[in-house]
Scaffold this active site. Structure first.
Site, PDB file in Angstrom:
ATOM      1  N   CYS A 136      -0.194   9.057  -8.041  1.00  0.00           N
ATOM      2  CA  CYS A 136      -0.665   9.564  -6.750  1.00  0.00           C
ATOM      3  C   CYS A 136      -0.262  10.574  -6.118  1.00  0.00           C
ATOM      4  CB  CYS A 136       0.064   8.214  -5.970  1.00  0.00           C
ATOM      5  SG  CYS A 136      -0.615   8.313  -4.038  1.00  0.00           S
ATOM      6  N   CYS A 139       0.372  10.793  -2.506  1.00  0.00           N
ATOM      7  CA  CYS A 139       1.866  10.421  -1.994  1.00  0.00           C
ATOM      8  C   CYS A 139       2.955  11.229  -2.439  1.00  0.00           C
ATOM      9  CB  CYS A 139       2.169   9.057  -3.080  1.00  0.00           C
ATOM     10  SG  CYS A 139       1.039   7.903  -2.967  1.00  0.00           S
ATOM     11  N   ASP A 140       2.918  11.927  -3.633  1.00  0.00           N
ATOM     12  CA  ASP A 140       4.026  12.821  -4.196  1.00  0.00           C
ATOM     13  C   ASP A 140       3.632  14.388  -4.097  1.00  0.00           C
ATOM     14  OD1 ASP A 140       5.407  10.250  -4.484  1.00  0.00           O
ATOM     15  OD2 ASP A 140       4.147  10.008  -6.364  1.00  0.00           O
TER      16      ASP A 140
END
Ligand code: NDP
Length: 316
Positions: A136, A139-140
């Site tokens: 992701c 997200c990261d």
């Protein structure tokens, strides 16, 4: 523990399919209950900008779109619960659904559990997941400022993730196993034109290599294999992102309803009925062809109308 109440309809999942089904069943006064699941809002909550959802000329951020969809359904009385269903029993009526130990009863069920990112299945991928390996980018990506990143895959997900990751990384390499890309022309061109992106074809990730220093794991290399020459070599890299597609979230329905060999729920070609009367399915959990937010929302609407007709016919 069991709820006494038999609900008209329980919707499992809260992506575009689930929340559209919630909006329509709520407006039909069916007082739907939505179990939002592990990822409330579904996959769009881990994307950045959605440019292809009609009605938003300049695009909209995925999490914002899902927030608005939820509020719209709630405005008409949808009861959205931040819980997940971990077991179902469709063998008798009312249908039984379980959230941890609590039992919930429903006359009809709409399955909208969506799909999740696929992984390669390498032991080293699992070992470094969250420590340099991710599925992701939104997200990261932030954790890889000025670092070297690899994105695995040749479809739209890989292109989108790579483009997004150029905001953070110093260079992004897309590693694809063939020399032709599955990605749409526009997404591929965007990646090709991005000066920070390099495309590497006919190449696979064989292993993630890293170190564990004082209990802190981090990725140092990707062991890559060129499938044409057979050459295996180490590529220095700090981040590895998987963008190789998705698998349907249908494990809890195995043995309860008919599934395709690849795990997608079998539905009628002309409506959202499964093989169990009163159980309907929509969105990515049953669609491995289109898999778009707008098609998921459309099938959520269909499921809601199918439920309404089913309840009228069978429950007055
Ligand atoms: P796709 O199935 O389209 O692509 C998956 C890619 O990963 C393929 O290139 C495939 O290779 C590769 N792959 C799969 N398994 C492996 C493996 N084990 N090892 C190495 N490579 C592998 O999935 P996407 O998630 O990219 O896209 C799904 C759908 O969602 C599409 O319809 C797409 O258009 C849509 N989408 C749209 C977006 C947008 O418009 N903003 C963004 C993201 C997705 P191969 O080609 O060799 O099979």
């Amino acid at each position: 523990m069991s709820e006494q109440n038999v609900h008209n309809v329980i919707i499992i999942g809260s992506g575009p399919a689930g929340l559209t089904a919630a909006l329509y069943t709520a407006r039909a006064n069916l007082k739907p209950i939505v179990f939002e699941g592990m990822q409330p809002g579904g996959q769009l909550t881990i994307t950045t900008e959605v440019e292809n959802y009609p009605g938003f000329e300049h695009g909209i951020m995925g999490p914002e779109l899902m927030d608005v969809m939820r509020k719209q359904a709630q405005r008409f009385g949808a009861d959205c619960r931040f819980k997940f269903i971990d077991k179902v029993d469709f063998s008798s009526r009312p249908f039984k659904l379980f959230s941890e130990d609590q039992e919930h009863l429903a006359k009809a069920v709409i399955i909208a559990t969506g799909a999740s990112a696929k992984l390669l299945g390498l032991p080293s991928e699992a070992e470094y997941m969250g420590f340099g390996v991710s599925a992701c980018a939104t997200c990261d990506g932030f954790f890889f400022k000025n670092q070297r990143i690899i994105v695995i895959g040749g479809g739209d997900t890989a292109m989108e993730e790579a483009n997004y990751l150029t905001k953070f990384g110093k260079e992004v390499m897309i590693v694809h196993r063939r020399d032709e890309f599955r990605a749409s022309k526009i997404m591929l061109e965007r990646a090709q034109k991005n000066p920070k992106i390099k495309l590497l074809t006919d190449t696979v990730l064989e292993e993630v290599v890293g170190v564990n220093e004082d209990g802190k794991k981090r990725v140092t290399h990707a062991k890559l294999k060129n499938l044409k020459s057979g050459k295996v070599y180490d590529q220095e890299v700090e981040g590895i992102f998987l963008g190789i597609g998705h698998k349907p979230n249908t494990d809890i329905f195995k043995g309860q309803i008919d599934l395709e060999d690849n795990g997608y729920i079998k539905t009628s070609k002309i409506n959202t009925k499964t093989n169990i009367e009163g159980v309907f399915a929509c969105g990515d959990a049953q669609d491995h062809v289109y898999r778009q937010a707008v098609t998921a929302a459309g099938s959520g609407c269909m499921a809601a109308i199918d439920v309404e007709r089913y309840l009228e016919e069978h429950h007055g």
